[in-house]
Scaffold this motif. Sequence first.
Motif, PDB file in Angstrom:
ATOM      1  N   ALA A 172     -12.951   3.970   1.099  1.00 48.71           N
ATOM      2  CA  ALA A 172     -12.851   2.549   0.731  1.00 48.71           C
ATOM      3  C   ALA A 172     -12.465   2.440  -0.740  1.00 48.71           C
ATOM      4  CB  ALA A 172     -14.161   1.828   1.015  1.00 48.71           C
ATOM      5  N   THR A 173     -11.335   3.059  -1.065  1.00 51.06           N
ATOM      6  CA  THR A 173     -10.769   2.998  -2.408  1.00 51.06           C
ATOM      7  C   THR A 173      -9.746   1.873  -2.446  1.00 51.06           C
ATOM      8  OG1 THR A 173      -9.003   4.516  -1.807  1.00 51.06           O
ATOM      9  CG2 THR A 173     -11.055   5.500  -2.620  1.00 51.06           C
ATOM     10  N   SER A 174      -9.123   1.659  -3.585  1.00 47.22           N
ATOM     11  CA  SER A 174      -8.092   0.628  -3.647  1.00 47.22           C
ATOM     12  C   SER A 174      -6.942   0.970  -2.701  1.00 47.22           C
ATOM     13  CB  SER A 174      -7.579   0.475  -5.080  1.00 47.22           C
ATOM     14  OG  SER A 174      -7.096   1.707  -5.592  1.00 47.22           O
ATOM     15  N   ILE A 175      -6.619   2.262  -2.570  1.00 45.79           N
ATOM     16  CA  ILE A 175      -5.565   2.675  -1.642  1.00 45.79           C
ATOM     17  C   ILE A 175      -6.035   2.522  -0.196  1.00 45.79           C
ATOM     18  CG2 ILE A 175      -4.299   4.694  -0.776  1.00 45.79           C
ATOM     19  CD1 ILE A 175      -3.922   5.590  -3.651  1.00 45.79           C
ATOM     20  N   GLY A 176      -7.222   3.027   0.109  1.00 39.32           N
ATOM     21  CA  GLY A 176      -7.732   2.946   1.473  1.00 39.32           C
ATOM     22  C   GLY A 176      -7.885   1.520   1.958  1.00 39.32           C
ATOM     23  N   ARG A 177      -8.301   0.631   1.063  1.00 38.39           N
ATOM     24  CA  ARG A 177      -8.501  -0.772   1.450  1.00 38.39           C
ATOM     25  C   ARG A 177      -7.179  -1.491   1.666  1.00 38.39           C
ATOM     26  NH1 ARG A 177     -13.396  -1.448  -2.901  1.00 38.39           N
ATOM     27  NH2 ARG A 177     -15.124  -1.159  -1.440  1.00 38.39           N
ATOM     28  N   SER A 178      -6.096  -0.948   1.131  1.00 38.15           N
ATOM     29  CA  SER A 178      -4.770  -1.497   1.382  1.00 38.15           C
ATOM     30  C   SER A 178      -4.148  -0.874   2.627  1.00 38.15           C
ATOM     31  CB  SER A 178      -3.865  -1.239   0.166  1.00 38.15           C
ATOM     32  OG  SER A 178      -2.506  -1.445   0.468  1.00 38.15           O
ATOM     33  N   LEU A 179      -4.290   0.452   2.746  1.00 42.27           N
ATOM     34  CA  LEU A 179      -3.620   1.193   3.807  1.00 42.27           C
ATOM     35  C   LEU A 179      -4.239   0.964   5.183  1.00 42.27           C
ATOM     36  CD1 LEU A 179      -1.551   3.380   4.637  1.00 42.27           C
ATOM     37  CD2 LEU A 179      -3.282   5.098   4.030  1.00 42.27           C
ATOM     38  N   ALA A 180      -5.569   1.092   5.286  1.00 39.68           N
ATOM     39  CA  ALA A 180      -6.232   1.059   6.589  1.00 39.68           C
ATOM     40  C   ALA A 180      -5.991  -0.249   7.356  1.00 39.68           C
ATOM     41  CB  ALA A 180      -7.731   1.323   6.430  1.00 39.68           C
ATOM     42  N   PRO A 181      -6.147  -1.418   6.731  1.00 38.42           N
ATOM     43  CA  PRO A 181      -5.907  -2.645   7.506  1.00 38.42           C
ATOM     44  C   PRO A 181      -4.448  -2.818   7.916  1.00 38.42           C
ATOM     45  CG  PRO A 181      -6.415  -3.154   5.210  1.00 38.42           C
ATOM     46  CD  PRO A 181      -6.698  -1.707   5.395  1.00 38.42           C
ATOM     47  N   THR A 182      -3.526  -2.298   7.105  1.00 39.80           N
ATOM     48  CA  THR A 182      -2.111  -2.372   7.483  1.00 39.80           C
ATOM     49  C   THR A 182      -1.855  -1.569   8.752  1.00 39.80           C
ATOM     50  OG1 THR A 182      -1.515  -2.530   5.129  1.00 39.80           O
ATOM     51  CG2 THR A 182       0.253  -2.058   6.676  1.00 39.80           C
ATOM     52  N   ILE A 183      -2.409  -0.349   8.795  1.00 38.07           N
ATOM     53  CA  ILE A 183      -2.245   0.502   9.973  1.00 38.07           C
ATOM     54  C   ILE A 183      -2.944  -0.111  11.180  1.00 38.07           C
ATOM     55  CG2 ILE A 183      -2.818   2.759  10.941  1.00 38.07           C
ATOM     56  CD1 ILE A 183      -2.470   3.914   8.118  1.00 38.07           C
ATOM     57  N   ALA A 184      -4.138  -0.668  10.971  1.00 36.89           N
ATOM     58  CA  ALA A 184      -4.873  -1.302  12.074  1.00 36.89           C
ATOM     59  C   ALA A 184      -4.056  -2.436  12.684  1.00 36.89           C
ATOM     60  CB  ALA A 184      -6.216  -1.821  11.578  1.00 36.89           C
ATOM     61  N   ALA A 185      -3.385  -3.221  11.839  1.00 39.07           N
ATOM     62  CA  ALA A 185      -2.554  -4.323  12.344  1.00 39.07           C
ATOM     63  C   ALA A 185      -1.347  -3.787  13.106  1.00 39.07           C
ATOM     64  CB  ALA A 185      -2.108  -5.208  11.195  1.00 39.07           C
ATOM     65  N   MET A 186      -0.755  -2.702  12.594  1.00 42.94           N
ATOM     66  CA  MET A 186       0.396  -2.112  13.277  1.00 42.94           C
ATOM     67  C   MET A 186       0.033  -1.589  14.663  1.00 42.94           C
ATOM     68  SD  MET A 186       2.241   0.138  10.298  1.00 42.94           S
ATOM     69  CE  MET A 186       3.373  -0.605   9.108  1.00 42.94           C
ATOM     70  N   LEU A 187      -1.173  -1.016  14.789  1.00 44.79           N
ATOM     71  CA  LEU A 187      -1.589  -0.378  16.039  1.00 44.79           C
ATOM     72  C   LEU A 187      -2.400  -1.297  16.944  1.00 44.79           C
ATOM     73  CD1 LEU A 187      -2.691   3.094  14.595  1.00 44.79           C
ATOM     74  CD2 LEU A 187      -0.506   2.507  15.646  1.00 44.79           C
ATOM     75  N   HIS A 188      -2.742  -2.490  16.429  1.00 44.19           N
ATOM     76  CA  HIS A 188      -3.565  -3.449  17.191  1.00 44.19           C
ATOM     77  C   HIS A 188      -4.914  -2.836  17.577  1.00 44.19           C
ATOM     78  CE1 HIS A 188      -0.053  -6.034  17.429  1.00 44.19           C
ATOM     79  NE2 HIS A 188       0.649  -5.009  17.904  1.00 44.19           N
ATOM     80  N   VAL A 189      -5.550  -2.207  16.587  1.00 45.08           N
ATOM     81  CA  VAL A 189      -6.878  -1.634  16.801  1.00 45.08           C
ATOM     82  C   VAL A 189      -7.844  -2.232  15.781  1.00 45.08           C
ATOM     83  CG1 VAL A 189      -5.941   0.521  17.711  1.00 45.08           C
ATOM     84  CG2 VAL A 189      -6.456   0.342  15.264  1.00 45.08           C
ATOM     85  N   GLY A 190      -9.112  -1.987  16.005  1.00 47.80           N
ATOM     86  CA  GLY A 190     -10.124  -2.516  15.105  1.00 47.80           C
ATOM     87  C   GLY A 190     -10.274  -1.674  13.849  1.00 47.80           C
TER      88      GLY A 190
END
Length: 330
Positions: free
Chosen positions: A98-116
Motif C-alpha cells: 500500500a505504497t503510493s505506487i501500489g495504491r495507484s497500480l492495484a485499483p487500475t488493474i482491478a478495474a481492468m480485470l473486473h475483480v475486487g
Amino acid sequence: MSKEIWVFAEQRDGVLAGVVKELLSKGRELSEKSGFELCAVVLSEDGGVFCDELYKFGAKKVYTLDNAKFSYYQNDYYSRSIADLIKKYVPEIVLYGATSIGRSLAPTIAAMLHVGLTADCTQLDFDVENGNLLQTRPAFGGNIMATIVSPNHRPQMATVRSNVFKKEPVDNPSGERIVCETNLDGIPERMRRVEVIKESDANTIDLNAAQYIVSGGRGLGAPENFKLVYDLAAELGAAVGASRATVDAGWISHHHQVGQTGKTVCPVVYIACGISGAIQHLAGMQSSDVIVAINKDPSAPIFDVADIGLIGDLHEVVPELIRQLAAAKG
C-alpha cells in the motif's frame, strides 16, 4: 488457472521496496495454508538483478518483465503489462504494497480485470475450507477491523500497509526465473519524468526505517512540550512520531504522524508519550517489538498493548528518563 500467490515486487531506482520482503514473508505462511506456490512479479529494465533477493524471502518463481520503459513507474505501462500477465496465468491471489505506487497500480488493474480489491490491509489469512483470502483492514474510521473476502472472482487482490509483517528470510533460498514478453505497442506515453525533487532533510522523517521511535500525543499539553519528545529521541538516536490529534492541532508536521491515516511503523522500541491509544493510532504501531507507554491515566487503552507501562506525569517521567540515559552515557 495457476495455483499461485503473486507479490508485486515494487522497485525504485533498482532497490526493492521493503514491503515486498514483508509480503513474501507473509506469503510463505499463506502458501503453506493454501498449497499455492509463492511467486513474485517484477517490472524493470533487467528483472534478473532482483531474483536472488526475491528467492531469499521465499519466492519460488519470479516473473520478470524487462523493458527500458519500466525504469520508473508509469501507470499505463505497468497496469497493462501486469493485467495481461494475470490474464495469461490467472493466479489465485495478487498482493501489492500500500505504497503510493501500489495504491495507484492495484485499483487500475482491478478495474481492468473486473475483480475486487481490498485496500490498506493490516492482516491476511487463508480460509482453507472455502479457498478464500481473508483480508482484514480498519473500517468506519478505524473503529472496527473488517475482514473481507472475494469469493466469486479471481484473482483475489489486496494492498497491504508497510511494517505490519516481519521480514523473514529463508534458509538455502532457490527459485526459477520466468522471463515474460511485454508488448507496449499502442500504449500512449501520457507522462514522462522530467526531474526528481526530493524533500528537504528538514521535512523527511524516515519513520518506516527507524529502529527506535519516540511519539508524542495530546497529553503533552502544548506544542512547545514536543521538546521533551525531541530531547528523549536525541538521547536514544530515535525518530520522532506523533498522534493524529497533535498533527491536526498543528503542533507538528504530518510527516511525523503514526496511525491509520499516517505511517505504519515497526521499530524495535516504540515509546508513546501522552498518547491515549485510540484504535486508529494502534493500527499504525502495535506490531512494534517493544512498546513503552507513558501516561498518567491508568485506564488508557495504550496500556493494553504496551510491554512496559509507566503510569505518571510525562513532564516528570520523560525528563528523568533523559537524565538517566545521559548519566549512563557518562
